[in-house]
Design an enzyme around this catalytic site. Structure first.
Site, PDB file in Angstrom:
ATOM      1  N   LYS A 127       0.850  -1.195   0.000  1.00 38.89           N
ATOM      2  CA  LYS A 127       0.000   0.000   0.000  1.00 38.89           C
ATOM      3  C   LYS A 127       0.881   1.238   0.000  1.00 38.89           C
ATOM      4  CE  LYS A 127      -3.932   1.825   2.702  1.00 38.89           C
ATOM      5  NZ  LYS A 127      -4.826   1.505   3.838  1.00 38.89           N
ATOM      6  N   SER A 129      -9.712   1.507   2.963  1.00 37.92           N
ATOM      7  CA  SER A 129      -8.879   2.319   2.101  1.00 37.92           C
ATOM      8  C   SER A 129      -7.832   1.514   1.319  1.00 37.92           C
ATOM      9  CB  SER A 129      -8.165   3.387   2.924  1.00 37.92           C
ATOM     10  OG  SER A 129      -7.296   2.778   3.870  1.00 37.92           O
ATOM     11  N   SER A 175      -9.696  -1.040   6.972  1.00 42.19           N
ATOM     12  CA  SER A 175      -9.165  -0.849   5.617  1.00 42.19           C
ATOM     13  C   SER A 175      -8.456  -2.038   4.993  1.00 42.19           C
ATOM     14  CB  SER A 175      -8.223   0.342   5.591  1.00 42.19           C
ATOM     15  OG  SER A 175      -8.990   1.506   5.581  1.00 42.19           O
TER      16      SER A 175
HETATM   17  N1  GLN Z   1     -13.146   3.750   6.658  1.00 39.23           N
HETATM   18  C1  GLN Z   1     -12.440   4.049   7.849  1.00 39.23           C
HETATM   19  C2  GLN Z   1     -11.991   5.491   7.826  1.00 39.23           C
HETATM   20  O1  GLN Z   1     -12.232   6.119   6.868  1.00 39.23           O
HETATM   21  C3  GLN Z   1     -11.277   3.118   8.038  1.00 39.23           C
HETATM   22  C4  GLN Z   1     -10.091   3.490   7.247  1.00 39.23           C
HETATM   23  C5  GLN Z   1      -8.875   2.667   7.578  1.00 39.23           C
HETATM   24  O2  GLN Z   1      -8.955   1.592   8.175  1.00 39.23           O
HETATM   25  N2  GLN Z   1      -7.719   3.192   7.220  1.00 39.23           N
HETATM   26  O3  GLN Z   1     -11.411   5.991   8.722  1.00 39.23           O
END
Ligand code: GLN
Length: 491
Positions: A80, A155, A179
């Site tokens: 990532k 994400s 994410s």
């Molecule tokens: N959807 C969650 C957020 O926007 C989790 C994102 C993540 O785990 N990085 O914070």
């Protein structure tokens, strides 16, 4: 043989037996990426052919010299784009980092290289890992290989999409509130967030430091175990990394789950959950039961508090972590400013996208003197209560089973207009980060549109072996994880 349909461990086994060379594996990945990348935009940066083949040759030389590498030596992978890689652009999918190429590797990147990992490129994501769809990337949205009009989740959407499309055999994502698990679920692959502190965060660009954790996305639970065996363990460069016994997860996978006690929290199967998702997750519970697990309904009476507590804490930490991006220290700088304040203002105004700004504003607000007690302190109290609710559940159960997300992957553009709705869709994943617990998403079915559905297994702190053991048993019995988007079926 279609190398791209193999699991990471299958490919690693062929490499060790000399049936495939690391260079051939790298070549297969490069060919696949050339076809897929224009369609799904899973990568932000792809390394050029020479850089990839050089890594593969280095692994070949080490293997030829008789070095005992890992079961994944020579297997190509992606990281990532919030994981620092020396000399390779690391953007967090944000304009503000520009062409930033870190002068050092994340501990995780270093460990994977030592183990014979071959890096293909850096994977697309929501800007600074804030989001659930991978649409907020400065580099354009990643797309779901099962339906290119739908999001891959977020994400770590690029990571899940790349594995689902057969571009790499495993990827590493980060999970602050789901994410890893949610995109794995949307893309029909397996993803795991381990216990907080088990994988060093050194070199992971911070979103919310008390919640962030890296972990694998791959085809199977066994592949995830193999990756975790390489990257877990104490690192003196991360003060929150745990000095706990780690590793040997792969060799612990027996497929035997007789007598395992699995709780199904009724609070996670109520309002807001799509019927097809509910049915598929309950059917997964049935499979575990058939293999000898004792599955029963239980309570987890904290679900209505988890989303508000998460978004207050995550935004608060984000507002502080992101203050370092100011146009002076890293990456990109706006042009046409008049003084230092103007430089900060213009760079941050133009460099951050709307979702990141929303979080910085929310976080600054909840930390401000007049509101600290009412919001931030309250959220920390709720966090403690959430932890206690899981402790209570794990007095009776080895594992909990829930959905990963209330629905399957939405269409592109559907979520951006309503951030609150998007936040609410994180309900099943965020409590694990607040409590620091391990969780895994495994494919357990398809909805009537043909989109993958995921089930989440949750374990107590340091219960990785139990979580992976149950997922492995499930995958011995089912073949959802072997399905691939049209034209890429495993035989
Ligand atoms: N959807 C969650 C957020 O926007 C989790 C994102 C993540 O785990 N990085 O914070």
């Amino acid at each position: 043989m279609e190398l791209c349909t193999l699991t990471a461990l299958e490919l690693g086994g062929m490499i060790r037996r000399g049936e495939v060379s690391p260079r051939e594996a790298a070549r297969a990945a490069l060919d696949r990426m050339a076809g897929e990348q224009p369609r799904n935009n899973a990568f932000i940066t792809t390394l050029d052919e020479k850089a990839v083949l050089e890594q593969a040759e280095a692994v070949e030389r080490r293997l030829a010299a008789g070095e005992a590498l890992s079961p994944l030596a020579g297997v190509p992978m992606g990281l990532k784009d919030n994981i620092c890689t020396r000399g390779v652009k690391t953007s967090c999918a944000s304009r503000i980092l520009g062409e930033f190429a870190p002068p050092y590797d994340a501990t995780l990147a270093e460990r994977l290289r030592d183990a014979g990992g071959v890096l293909l490129g850096k994977l697309n994501m929501d800007e600074f890992a804030m989001g659930s769809t991978s649409e907020t990337s400065w580099y354009g949205p990643a797309r779901n290989p099962w339906d290119l009009e739908r999001v891959p989740g977020g994400s770590s959407g690029g990571a899940a999409a790349a594995v689902a499309a057969g571009e790499c055999w495993y990827a590493v994502g980060s999970d602050t509130g789901g994410s890893i698990r949610q995109p794995a679920s949307y893309c029909g692959v397996t993803g795991m967030k381990p216990t907080y502190g088990t994988v060093s965060r050194y070199g992971l660009i911070a979103y919310a430091s008390s919640l962030d954790q890296m972990g694998p996305i791959a085809r199977s639970a066994a592949d995830c175990a193999a990756v975790l065996d390489l990257v877990m363990g104490r690192d003196r460069r991360d003060g929150t990394s745990l000095d706990a016994p780690c590793g040997r997860l792969l060799e612990g996978l027996t497929g035997d789950i007789r007598g395992l006690r699995v709780g199904l929290p009724a609070d996670c199967f109520g309002e807001g959950l799509e019927g097809e998702v509910r049915d598929a997750v309950l059917a997964a519970a049935g499979v575990l039961r058939e293999r000898g697990a004792v599955v029963e309904e239980c309570a987890l009476p904290i679900m209505k508090y988890v989303v508000p507590a998460y978004y207050i804490i995550a935004s608060a930490e984000a507002s502080s972590n992101l203050s370092r991006f100011d146009g002076v220290k890293y990456g990109w700088r706006a042009e046409g400013y008049e003084d230092l304040t103007g430089l900060y203002n213009k760079t941050r105004t133009e460099g951050f996208g709307p979702e990141v700004k929303r979080r910085i504003l929310l976080g600054t607000f909840v930390l401000s003197a007049g509101y600290y007690d009412a919001y931030y302190k309250k959220a920390l109290q709720v966090k403690a209560a959430i932890k206690r609710a899981y402790d209570t559940a794990f007095e009776r159960y080895d594992l909990l089973l829930t959905p990963v997300a209330p629905s399957t992957a939405p269409r592109l553009g559907e979520s951006l207009g309503d951030p609150l709705k998007m936040y609410l869709s994180d309900i099943y994943t965020v409590p694990l980060n607040l409590a620091g617990l391990p969780g895994l998403s495994m494919p357990c079915g398809f909805d009537s549109k043909g989109m993958p559905i995921g089930a989440q297994l949750i374990g107590p702190a340091l219960g990785e072996a139990k979580v992976l053991g149950a997922a492995h048993a499930f995958q011995l019995e089912t073949d959802y994880h072997k399905k691939a988007p049209a034209g890429k079926e495993a035989e």
